[in-house]
Design a protein around this motif. Structure first.
Motif, PDB file in Angstrom:
ATOM      1  N   THR A 174       0.835  -1.181   0.000  1.00 37.66           N
ATOM      2  CA  THR A 174       0.000   0.000   0.000  1.00 37.66           C
ATOM      3  C   THR A 174       0.879   1.242   0.000  1.00 37.66           C
ATOM      4  OG1 THR A 174      -0.072   0.181   2.413  1.00 37.66           O
ATOM      5  CG2 THR A 174      -1.724  -1.239   1.373  1.00 37.66           C
ATOM      6  N   THR A 175       0.267   2.369  -0.283  1.00 37.16           N
ATOM      7  CA  THR A 175       1.007   3.621  -0.264  1.00 37.16           C
ATOM      8  C   THR A 175       1.563   3.906   1.130  1.00 37.16           C
ATOM      9  OG1 THR A 175      -0.341   4.501  -2.072  1.00 37.16           O
ATOM     10  CG2 THR A 175       0.847   6.097  -0.720  1.00 37.16           C
ATOM     11  N   ALA A 176       0.763   3.630   2.146  1.00 35.77           N
ATOM     12  CA  ALA A 176       1.232   3.860   3.517  1.00 35.77           C
ATOM     13  C   ALA A 176       2.441   2.993   3.839  1.00 35.77           C
ATOM     14  CB  ALA A 176       0.106   3.577   4.509  1.00 35.77           C
ATOM     15  N   GLN A 177       2.425   1.738   3.412  1.00 32.50           N
ATOM     16  CA  GLN A 177       3.561   0.852   3.669  1.00 32.50           C
ATOM     17  C   GLN A 177       4.812   1.355   2.952  1.00 32.50           C
ATOM     18  OE1 GLN A 177       1.616  -2.735   2.310  1.00 32.50           O
ATOM     19  NE2 GLN A 177       1.428  -3.534   4.406  1.00 32.50           N
ATOM     20  N   ARG A 178       4.640   1.862   1.755  1.00 31.31           N
ATOM     21  CA  ARG A 178       5.796   2.385   1.026  1.00 31.31           C
ATOM     22  C   ARG A 178       6.377   3.605   1.722  1.00 31.31           C
ATOM     23  NH1 ARG A 178       2.843   1.498  -4.777  1.00 31.31           N
ATOM     24  NH2 ARG A 178       3.690  -0.568  -5.218  1.00 31.31           N
ATOM     25  N   VAL A 179       5.512   4.498   2.176  1.00 27.97           N
ATOM     26  CA  VAL A 179       6.000   5.683   2.873  1.00 27.97           C
ATOM     27  C   VAL A 179       6.788   5.289   4.117  1.00 27.97           C
ATOM     28  CG1 VAL A 179       5.289   7.721   4.190  1.00 27.97           C
ATOM     29  CG2 VAL A 179       4.223   7.230   1.980  1.00 27.97           C
ATOM     30  N   ARG A 180       6.276   4.316   4.850  1.00 28.31           N
ATOM     31  CA  ARG A 180       6.985   3.880   6.060  1.00 28.31           C
ATOM     32  C   ARG A 180       8.337   3.275   5.721  1.00 28.31           C
ATOM     33  NH1 ARG A 180       1.600   2.093   7.583  1.00 28.31           N
ATOM     34  NH2 ARG A 180       0.776   3.470   9.221  1.00 28.31           N
ATOM     35  N   ALA A 197       4.291  10.599  -6.756  1.00 25.74           N
ATOM     36  CA  ALA A 197       5.143  11.328  -5.818  1.00 25.74           C
ATOM     37  C   ALA A 197       4.301  12.257  -4.948  1.00 25.74           C
ATOM     38  CB  ALA A 197       6.202  12.132  -6.581  1.00 25.74           C
ATOM     39  N   LEU A 198       3.299  12.882  -5.543  1.00 28.08           N
ATOM     40  CA  LEU A 198       2.408  13.750  -4.766  1.00 28.08           C
ATOM     41  C   LEU A 198       1.519  12.927  -3.837  1.00 28.08           C
ATOM     42  CD1 LEU A 198       1.433  16.304  -7.554  1.00 28.08           C
ATOM     43  CD2 LEU A 198       2.879  16.718  -5.553  1.00 28.08           C
ATOM     44  N   ARG A 199       1.095  11.760  -4.300  1.00 25.77           N
ATOM     45  CA  ARG A 199       0.272  10.894  -3.448  1.00 25.77           C
ATOM     46  C   ARG A 199       1.073  10.384  -2.252  1.00 25.77           C
ATOM     47  NH1 ARG A 199      -2.672   5.224  -5.245  1.00 25.77           N
ATOM     48  NH2 ARG A 199      -3.530   4.715  -3.196  1.00 25.77           N
ATOM     49  N   LEU A 200       2.319  10.006  -2.471  1.00 28.54           N
ATOM     50  CA  LEU A 200       3.183   9.573  -1.372  1.00 28.54           C
ATOM     51  C   LEU A 200       3.368  10.695  -0.361  1.00 28.54           C
ATOM     52  CD1 LEU A 200       5.908   7.700  -3.458  1.00 28.54           C
ATOM     53  CD2 LEU A 200       4.468   6.611  -1.726  1.00 28.54           C
ATOM     54  N   ALA A 201       3.541  11.916  -0.868  1.00 26.10           N
ATOM     55  CA  ALA A 201       3.732  13.057   0.028  1.00 26.10           C
ATOM     56  C   ALA A 201       2.476  13.302   0.860  1.00 26.10           C
ATOM     57  CB  ALA A 201       4.085  14.294  -0.781  1.00 26.10           C
ATOM     58  N   ALA A 202       1.307  13.173   0.228  1.00 27.17           N
ATOM     59  CA  ALA A 202       0.055  13.364   0.966  1.00 27.17           C
ATOM     60  C   ALA A 202      -0.113  12.294   2.039  1.00 27.17           C
ATOM     61  CB  ALA A 202      -1.124  13.343  -0.002  1.00 27.17           C
ATOM     62  N   GLU A 203       0.274  11.062   1.713  1.00 33.25           N
ATOM     63  CA  GLU A 203       0.181   9.967   2.682  1.00 33.25           C
ATOM     64  C   GLU A 203       1.138  10.195   3.845  1.00 33.25           C
ATOM     65  OE1 GLU A 203      -1.624   6.565   4.061  1.00 33.25           O
ATOM     66  OE2 GLU A 203      -2.056   7.507   2.135  1.00 33.25           O
ATOM     67  N   ALA A 204       2.324  10.711   3.536  1.00 34.06           N
ATOM     68  CA  ALA A 204       3.289  10.991   4.597  1.00 34.06           C
ATOM     69  C   ALA A 204       2.735  12.034   5.568  1.00 34.06           C
ATOM     70  CB  ALA A 204       4.603  11.483   3.984  1.00 34.06           C
ATOM     71  N   GLU A 206      -0.409  12.491   6.262  1.00 34.15           N
ATOM     72  CA  GLU A 206      -1.426  11.808   7.063  1.00 34.15           C
ATOM     73  C   GLU A 206      -0.785  10.978   8.174  1.00 34.15           C
ATOM     74  OE1 GLU A 206      -4.855  11.680   6.920  1.00 34.15           O
ATOM     75  OE2 GLU A 206      -4.824  13.342   5.494  1.00 34.15           O
ATOM     76  N   LEU A 207       0.371  10.397   7.876  1.00 34.00           N
ATOM     77  CA  LEU A 207       1.051   9.533   8.848  1.00 34.00           C
ATOM     78  C   LEU A 207       1.936  10.317   9.813  1.00 34.00           C
ATOM     79  CD1 LEU A 207       2.153   6.663   6.411  1.00 34.00           C
ATOM     80  CD2 LEU A 207       0.309   6.562   8.106  1.00 34.00           C
ATOM     81  N   GLY A 208       2.056  11.605   9.589  1.00 35.47           N
ATOM     82  CA  GLY A 208       2.911  12.419  10.453  1.00 35.47           C
ATOM     83  C   GLY A 208       4.386  12.238  10.185  1.00 35.47           C
ATOM     84  N   ILE A 209       4.736  11.809   8.970  1.00 39.91           N
ATOM     85  CA  ILE A 209       6.145  11.615   8.601  1.00 39.91           C
ATOM     86  C   ILE A 209       6.634  12.862   7.864  1.00 39.91           C
ATOM     87  CG2 ILE A 209       7.722  10.296   7.138  1.00 39.91           C
ATOM     88  CD1 ILE A 209       6.047   7.812   7.755  1.00 39.91           C
TER      89      ILE A 209
END
Length: 446
Positions: A174-180, A197-204, A206-209
């Motif tokens: 998932t996108t969240a797993q990739r960000v982590r 790249a923009l979607r990964l940034a948005a997910e980060a 959300e995750l507080g990364i």
């Protein structure tokens, strides 16, 4: 390729700094060789090159003797001689890899075979781009890509390994797993499409990364023209706190053909020692000069199992001379990379609409998560609608101002054509990992 000195800015200084006269002779010698190879071994080229004597191709003007290859011809060959058609010089028993086009256009994917030598060449092409972007053996590269038959970032993965960088394949997650993973593994280089790249940034977020203050310093983009749209590139760089570098290629050639050098963010160098690129008028097929928009035509010197000779790509480009950069490279550039597709343009009430031009405007505004363009004909005239999905921080007052300003800029850029700007609910619009499809034409076929 010999081991690189890490402070050397060029992957292959011998050819990247070669005099233009010598480069032209190198290209012609390689062209004669690939013509002879394809004519002797490929059923398709045996027919189409019947009247072409490779030894008589002595100047660039002689290219006109060689017929173009179109996607339609390739598709027809696959349909008549399934599954691979008559372009390959051998059958699948001599190949080690099969790749297809993405299929995001809705058309039947093309299928291409590659040998071990072809695949090694593909990695080499990616090394030009990665090294030119400043990637070095000490880097940790994360490939945010769902590995499959679409060629995508397979070559980049191999290029990272060839350079000596620690390479993390980010498939089947998932996108969240990739960000982590990007965070946990300390990735310094991330590869993805501009949209993802923009979607990964948005997910980060959300995750507080915190990506901006994290270790990622380079984002390698490919798969969409957006990588060279200044507004999109700037947005990605703000979200990541990193430099963004555009690359462009295609399954038909098995690898990239151009890349953004670190010192020239507004253009992409053509890898001219391995590819011969022409820019033609799409209507006449005649080559055009520097500074004019046209369709790029590609000839590959490195792909031998499925030769590619004078392939009409349908990519729109503007070629500028190598003197537009300060690096010392003698290769010409495509200004703004790939700026669109010949078949991307839509005519709406007498006005040309290009998705890339719309994106350049939309990405210039903060607070936009996603967008879609929809063209319809509910009555006797065309209508065009822009759906904007704002971030959750955009309240009703901010939305009213945002939609008004976006609509005004779109009208100014499109000869007064009025776009209906409509707010989409949070999560309503599709997200994309590979190539984004942001334009839907609902008009009846003529």
């Amino acid at each position: 390729m010999a081991h690189q000195v890490t402070d050397q800015p060029f992957w292959n200084p011998k050819t990247e700094l070669m005099a233009r006269e010598d480069l032209a002779q190198l290209q012609l010698a390689k062209l004669r060789r690939v013509l002879a190879w394809a004519k002797a071994r490929s059923p398709h080229y045996r027919r189409t090159l019947a009247a072409v004597d490779p030894d008589r191709i002595r100047t660039r003007d002689d290219l006109a003797r060689i017929p173009f290859l179109t996607r339609e011809e390739w598709m027809a060959s696959q349909e008549a001689h399934p599954p691979f058609g008559e372009l390959p010089v051998t059958g699948p028993d001599r190949a080690i890899r099969l790749h297809t086009t993405s299929g995001t256009s809705g058309r039947t994917p093309l299928r291409a075979l590659d040998s071990r030598k072809d695949w090694s060449w593909s990695a080499e092409m990616w090394c030009y781009a990665l090294w030119g972007a400043g990637v070095r053996p000490h880097d940790v590269g994360y490939v945010a890509f769902g590995y499959g038959s679409f060629i995508g970032f397979w070559g980049l993965h191999n290029g990272l390994e060839k350079i000596g960088a620690l390479t993390v394949p980010g498939g089947a997650q998932t996108t969240a797993q990739r960000v982590r993973q990007i965070h946990d593994f300390g990735a310094t280089v991330v590869a993805s499409t501009p949209t993802y790249a923009l979607r990964l940034a948005a997910e980060a977020e959300e995750l507080g990364i915190d990506l901006v203050n994290g270790p990622v310093r380079r984002v390698i983009l490919s798969g969409e023209p957006a990588g060279s749209i200044p507004e999109t590139k700037a947005l990605i760089e703000r979200k990541w706190g990193a430099q963004a570098f555009d690359t462009a290629g295609m399954t038909e050639v098995s690898t990239i053909v151009m890349f953004t050098p670190a010192e020239q963010p507004g253009g992409c160098h053509v890898i001219e020692d391995h590819l011969l690129e022409e820019v033609i008028d799409p209507a006449t097929g005649r080559e055009i000069g520097y500074g004019e928009r046209g369709e790029r035509v590609c000839t590959s010197f490195g792909r031998s199992t499925t030769p590619l000779i004078r392939y009409r790509t349908a990519d729109l480009v503007v070629r500028v001379p190598h003197t537009a950069t300060t690096s010392g490279r003698t290769w010409d550039l495509y200004q703004g990379g790939i700026i669109g597709r010949v078949d991307d343009m839509k005519l709406v009430r007498g006005t040309n609409v290009y998705p890339g031009a719309v994106e350049a405007i939309v990405r210039g505004f903060d607070g936009v998560e996603e967008f879609q363009i929809r063209i319809s004909r509910p009555g006797d005239r065309d209508e065009i609608e822009l759906l904007l999905e704002p971030s959750t921080t955009v309240d009703d007052t901010a939305w009213a101002l945002l939609s008004e300003r976006v609509g005004a800029e779109l009208a100014d850029a499109h000869e007064g054509l009025r776009f209906r700007v409509r707010r989409a609910a949070t999560g309503e619009l599709p997200r994309f990992e590979l190539k984004a499809r942001r334009l839907t034409d609902l008009r009846p076929a003529v």
